[in-house]
Scaffold this motif. Structure first.
Motif, PDB file in Angstrom:
ATOM      1  N   ALA A  33     -31.157   8.146  -8.477  1.00  0.00           N
ATOM      2  CA  ALA A  33     -31.475   7.861  -9.875  1.00  0.00           C
ATOM      3  C   ALA A  33     -30.198   7.797 -10.708  1.00  0.00           C
ATOM      4  O   ALA A  33     -30.038   6.904 -11.556  1.00  0.00           O
ATOM      5  CB  ALA A  33     -32.427   8.920 -10.427  1.00  0.00           C
ATOM      6  N   TYR A  34     -29.276   8.717 -10.448  1.00  0.00           N
ATOM      7  CA  TYR A  34     -28.002   8.717 -11.161  1.00  0.00           C
ATOM      8  C   TYR A  34     -27.212   7.441 -10.875  1.00  0.00           C
ATOM      9  O   TYR A  34     -26.672   6.813 -11.783  1.00  0.00           O
ATOM     10  CB  TYR A  34     -27.186   9.948 -10.753  1.00  0.00           C
ATOM     11  CG  TYR A  34     -25.769   9.924 -11.255  1.00  0.00           C
ATOM     12  CD1 TYR A  34     -25.482  10.200 -12.585  1.00  0.00           C
ATOM     13  CD2 TYR A  34     -24.704   9.599 -10.406  1.00  0.00           C
ATOM     14  CE1 TYR A  34     -24.184  10.160 -13.056  1.00  0.00           C
ATOM     15  CE2 TYR A  34     -23.408   9.564 -10.865  1.00  0.00           C
ATOM     16  CZ  TYR A  34     -23.157   9.846 -12.194  1.00  0.00           C
ATOM     17  OH  TYR A  34     -21.869   9.804 -12.658  1.00  0.00           O
ATOM     18  N   ASP A  39     -25.119   2.124 -12.340  1.00  0.00           N
ATOM     19  CA  ASP A  39     -25.036   0.681 -12.084  1.00  0.00           C
ATOM     20  C   ASP A  39     -25.503  -0.119 -13.292  1.00  0.00           C
ATOM     21  O   ASP A  39     -24.890  -1.119 -13.660  1.00  0.00           O
ATOM     22  CB  ASP A  39     -25.867   0.301 -10.858  1.00  0.00           C
ATOM     23  CG  ASP A  39     -25.237   0.771  -9.555  1.00  0.00           C
ATOM     24  OD1 ASP A  39     -24.035   1.097  -9.559  1.00  0.00           O
ATOM     25  OD2 ASP A  39     -25.966   0.810  -8.542  1.00  0.00           O
ATOM     26  N   GLU A  40     -26.599   0.329 -13.915  1.00  0.00           N
ATOM     27  CA  GLU A  40     -27.110  -0.367 -15.099  1.00  0.00           C
ATOM     28  C   GLU A  40     -26.099  -0.304 -16.242  1.00  0.00           C
ATOM     29  O   GLU A  40     -25.860  -1.307 -16.929  1.00  0.00           O
ATOM     30  CB  GLU A  40     -28.439   0.241 -15.536  1.00  0.00           C
ATOM     31  CG  GLU A  40     -29.575  -0.035 -14.581  1.00  0.00           C
ATOM     32  CD  GLU A  40     -30.818   0.789 -14.890  1.00  0.00           C
ATOM     33  OE1 GLU A  40     -30.817   1.553 -15.898  1.00  0.00           O
ATOM     34  OE2 GLU A  40     -31.793   0.670 -14.130  1.00  0.00           O
ATOM     35  N   ALA A  41     -25.494   0.852 -16.445  1.00  0.00           N
ATOM     36  CA  ALA A  41     -24.504   0.997 -17.515  1.00  0.00           C
ATOM     37  C   ALA A  41     -23.279   0.127 -17.252  1.00  0.00           C
ATOM     38  O   ALA A  41     -22.748  -0.506 -18.172  1.00  0.00           O
ATOM     39  CB  ALA A  41     -24.088   2.466 -17.645  1.00  0.00           C
ATOM     40  N   MET A  42     -22.850   0.068 -15.991  1.00  0.00           N
ATOM     41  CA  MET A  42     -21.694  -0.759 -15.654  1.00  0.00           C
ATOM     42  C   MET A  42     -22.007  -2.239 -15.859  1.00  0.00           C
ATOM     43  O   MET A  42     -21.166  -2.995 -16.346  1.00  0.00           O
ATOM     44  CB  MET A  42     -21.251  -0.487 -14.218  1.00  0.00           C
ATOM     45  CG  MET A  42     -20.626   0.879 -14.051  1.00  0.00           C
ATOM     46  SD  MET A  42     -20.259   1.315 -12.335  1.00  0.00           S
ATOM     47  CE  MET A  42     -19.076   0.066 -11.891  1.00  0.00           C
ATOM     48  N   GLU A  43     -23.206  -2.645 -15.494  1.00  0.00           N
ATOM     49  CA  GLU A  43     -23.595  -4.049 -15.682  1.00  0.00           C
ATOM     50  C   GLU A  43     -23.659  -4.398 -17.169  1.00  0.00           C
ATOM     51  O   GLU A  43     -23.223  -5.473 -17.576  1.00  0.00           O
ATOM     52  CB  GLU A  43     -24.930  -4.332 -14.996  1.00  0.00           C
ATOM     53  CG  GLU A  43     -25.375  -5.772 -15.101  1.00  0.00           C
ATOM     54  CD  GLU A  43     -24.355  -6.777 -14.581  1.00  0.00           C
ATOM     55  OE1 GLU A  43     -24.205  -7.853 -15.205  1.00  0.00           O
ATOM     56  OE2 GLU A  43     -23.692  -6.502 -13.569  1.00  0.00           O
TER      57      GLU A  43
END
Length: 100
Positions: A33-34, A39-43
């Protein structure tokens, strides 16, 4: 102790050992989950840099990403005041070139 109590105790031990998630599997789920959130934040951050580069191209009158690459990423880095890392700028230029 009655037979019923004996089997109830065995059932509780069985549930604890085999039916509840182990500490390791909980930890792995938390880690996944982390990593997904990361990954979402980096994208999102990469998309922000690409958008900012597109706006920069419009402001500077640059017609193609190749011309943008000709301007040194260091120049863009300095112009933005170091808010975005040089590596992120270079990566965004490469991604925009791929999209052309």
């Amino acid at each position: 102790m009655t037979v019923k109590g004996f089997f109830k105790g065995i059932w509780e031990v069985f549930k604890y050992l085999f039916l509840t998630p182990s500490w390791g599997s909980k930890r792995r789920a938390e880690q996944r989950a982390y990593e997904e959130r990361l990954d979402e934040a980096m994208e999102r951050r990469r998309e922000e840099v690409r958008t900012r580069l597109r706006q920069y191209m419009e402001q500077e009158g640059v017609s193609s990403v190749s011309e943008l690459g000709a301007k040194a990423p260091e120049h863009i880095y300095e112009k933005w005041g170091g808010e975005v890392s040089l590596i992120a700028i270079r990566m965004a230029i490469k991604e925009l070139k791929k999209g052309e």
